[in-house]
Design a protein around this motif. Structure first.
Motif, PDB file in Angstrom:
ATOM      1  N   PHE A 107       9.286 -31.508   5.621  1.00 22.45           N
ATOM      2  CA  PHE A 107      10.623 -32.017   5.963  1.00 22.45           C
ATOM      3  C   PHE A 107      11.025 -33.332   6.310  1.00 22.45           C
ATOM      4  CE2 PHE A 107      12.888 -33.260   9.920  1.00 22.45           C
ATOM      5  CZ  PHE A 107      14.012 -32.512   9.919  1.00 22.45           C
ATOM      6  N   GLN A 108      10.020 -34.182   6.933  1.00 24.64           N
ATOM      7  CA  GLN A 108       9.979 -35.735   6.997  1.00 24.64           C
ATOM      8  C   GLN A 108      10.464 -36.685   5.851  1.00 24.64           C
ATOM      9  OE1 GLN A 108       6.657 -37.307   9.316  1.00 24.64           O
ATOM     10  NE2 GLN A 108       6.022 -35.233  10.117  1.00 24.64           N
ATOM     11  N   ALA A 111      13.994 -35.527   4.976  1.00 20.65           N
ATOM     12  CA  ALA A 111      15.103 -36.048   5.992  1.00 20.65           C
ATOM     13  C   ALA A 111      15.329 -37.679   5.669  1.00 20.65           C
ATOM     14  CB  ALA A 111      14.554 -35.830   7.388  1.00 20.65           C
ATOM     15  N   LEU A 178      22.588 -36.697   8.725  1.00 20.22           N
ATOM     16  CA  LEU A 178      21.576 -35.559   8.545  1.00 20.22           C
ATOM     17  C   LEU A 178      22.561 -34.178   8.674  1.00 20.22           C
ATOM     18  CD1 LEU A 178      19.208 -36.480  11.297  1.00 20.22           C
ATOM     19  CD2 LEU A 178      18.718 -36.212   8.976  1.00 20.22           C
ATOM     20  N   LEU A 183      17.544 -28.706   4.731  1.00 20.42           N
ATOM     21  CA  LEU A 183      16.521 -29.438   4.194  1.00 20.42           C
ATOM     22  C   LEU A 183      15.387 -28.611   4.310  1.00 20.42           C
ATOM     23  CD1 LEU A 183      16.910 -32.905   6.202  1.00 20.42           C
ATOM     24  CD2 LEU A 183      17.357 -32.509   3.902  1.00 20.42           C
ATOM     25  N   MET A 186      13.221 -26.909   7.732  1.00 16.33           N
ATOM     26  CA  MET A 186      13.820 -27.483   8.915  1.00 16.33           C
ATOM     27  C   MET A 186      13.785 -26.631  10.068  1.00 16.33           C
ATOM     28  SD  MET A 186      17.850 -27.001   7.657  1.00 16.33           S
ATOM     29  CE  MET A 186      18.433 -25.489   7.168  1.00 16.33           C
ATOM     30  N   VAL A 238      20.723 -30.007  11.280  1.00 18.10           N
ATOM     31  CA  VAL A 238      19.427 -30.854  11.050  1.00 18.10           C
ATOM     32  C   VAL A 238      19.584 -32.166  12.191  1.00 18.10           C
ATOM     33  CG1 VAL A 238      17.871 -32.457   9.868  1.00 18.10           C
ATOM     34  CG2 VAL A 238      18.750 -30.137   8.629  1.00 18.10           C
ATOM     35  N   HIS A 240      17.218 -35.434  14.519  1.00 17.96           N
ATOM     36  CA  HIS A 240      16.027 -36.190  14.313  1.00 17.96           C
ATOM     37  C   HIS A 240      15.257 -35.484  15.423  1.00 17.96           C
ATOM     38  CE1 HIS A 240      13.575 -39.381  16.041  1.00 17.96           C
ATOM     39  NE2 HIS A 240      13.602 -40.022  14.675  1.00 17.96           N
ATOM     40  N   PHE A 260      10.373 -39.210  12.275  1.00 18.56           N
ATOM     41  CA  PHE A 260      11.186 -37.684  12.035  1.00 18.56           C
ATOM     42  C   PHE A 260      10.298 -36.568  12.113  1.00 18.56           C
ATOM     43  CE2 PHE A 260      14.034 -41.006  10.227  1.00 18.56           C
ATOM     44  CZ  PHE A 260      15.289 -40.653  10.354  1.00 18.56           C
ATOM     45  N   GLY A 263      11.707 -33.626  13.926  1.00 22.34           N
ATOM     46  CA  GLY A 263      13.358 -32.949  13.421  1.00 22.34           C
ATOM     47  C   GLY A 263      13.119 -31.594  13.026  1.00 22.34           C
TER      48      GLY A 263
END
Length: 371
Positions: A107-108, A111, A178, A183, A186, A238, A240, A260, A263
């Motif tokens: 994810f990070q 993002a 975002l 993503l 998520m 999505v 942060h 992130f 997130g």
């Protein structure tokens, strides 16, 4: 928490099992949400991932063909290190041996890549591996490498109206960026997600008795009775999910957002609620001084009447969640309590200020701020 069926989870110093299932169900959470809460709690109940400096150097060389001075930084979950290359460039390496980190890093890195080059704010850049992948997985260790941003953390600067307004405007631009699509990972379990909050009151026994505990109880009751049932009326995307003053930097190129790791997919207004909740400090100002940040956000992303109505309740619930989770985690990891509790005092002061407002007064102030 009291999840008797989670024997694999750590125990706190008193021997109590750290878990979150049966207790959450007793608070009226559906089974799916209780399971999500249990899995999310397990992530933060695990000790921070410790990766030896020698292994960090090895994965850096193997996956990126780089070498340099490695300094391990403070971190709650993953291992975070600063890498100074021979040419004095500095990078941030995030690594973990925890199985849950794979989804978090997916994810990070996605993002950060999704917001690359977008105007209105600054974010790190993910550096691809030798195989042109956004992250690496090898021999039980995973991670990714990103640029290091030079700037001053927001909590170190005077909270001037202009700076707060600029910060809010940048956060609105971040949420616009975002919100452009889905993503990877998520929907992974994140304890800071709003769906966990009804079950967090299982942690209330870690709070010292007094006005803070009572304010938390009232804020969470209001969230469960009046805020949560209306969250389906606001946009979800999505987010942060942790734009705190520690994760917000003032740089030469503008306001920057880092880290992130929390997130996820949630109510868009949650990012504003989190950022604003950290900036409630002066009872003589509208919303304790957070009004300037809210106004800036609304310039980029105007609030609907429902969002304006829910915002202060969400701010109080987020402050309460922060207090509950961090008292619990500092009980689990007393040696790391100073780092874990770095935002608790701010949350307690902010919650006391917002608790003095009636729901009607709070909505009126939000609407006046965003006109």
């Amino acid at each position: 928490m009291s999840f008797e069926n989670d024997a694999a989870l750590p125990q706190d110093p008193s021997g109590r099992v750290v878990s979150a299932g049966d207790g959450a169900r007793s608070l009226g959470m559906v089974a799916e949400d209780a399971d999500y809460l249990r899995d999310a709690a397990a992530v933060l109940a695990a000790p921070p991932s410790v990766v030896p400096a020698g292994l960090l150097a090895e994965v850096l060389a193997r996956n990126y063909g780089l070498s340099g001075q490695i300094d391990i930084l403070s971190s709650e979950v993953e291992c975070t290190a600063e890498v100074r290359l021979p040419d004095d460039r500095r990078l941030i390496l995030k690594v973990s041996a925890q199985p849950a980190a794979v989804e978090s890093f997916r994810f990070q890195s996605a993002a950060i890549a999704a917001v690359a080059g977008v105007d209105g704010f600054v974010a790190p850049r993910v550096l691809p591996t030798r195989g042109q992948e956004p992250m690496f997985e090898c021999e039980g260790v995973c991670g990714y490498l990103q640029t290091r941003l030079d700037g001053t953390a927001l909590h170190r600067l005077p909270a001037s109206p202009g700076l707060l307004r600029e910060t809010g405007r940048a956060l609105g631009q971040l949420d616009l960026a975002l919100g452009s699509g889905d993503l990877p990972a998520m929907h992974r379990p994140v304890l800071w997600h709003v769906r966990c909050w009804p079950g967090l009151m299982e942690l209330r026994h870690h709070l010292p008795p007094g006005p803070v505990a009572e304010a938390v109880r009232r804020a969470m009751a209001d969230f469960q009775g009046n805020i949560a049932p209306r969250l389906g009326e606001v946009p979800w995307q999505v987010t942060h999910n942790d734009p705190s003053p520690f994760n917000t930097l003032v740089t030469d190129d503008g306001i920057a957002f880092i880290d992130f790791g929390d997130g996820c997919f949630g109510p868009r207004i949650q990012d504003l609620a989190i950022a604003a909740s950290h900036n409630v400090s002066d009872p003589s100002l509208p919303l304790g001084g957070a009004g300037h940040l809210i106004a800036g956000y609304a310039e980029a992303l105007p609030l609907s009447s429902v969002e304006a109505n829910l915002l202060v309740g969400l701010m109080k619930a987020r402050q309460s969640a922060l207090i509950l989770i961090n008292y619990w985690r500092s009980h689990l990891f007393p040696e790391n309590a100073a780092y874990i509790n770095k935002n608790v005092g701010r949350a307690e002061r902010g919650l006391a200020i917002l608790s003095a407002l009636s729901a009607g007064d709070a909505q009126e102030v939000v609407m006046a701020t965003t006109r």
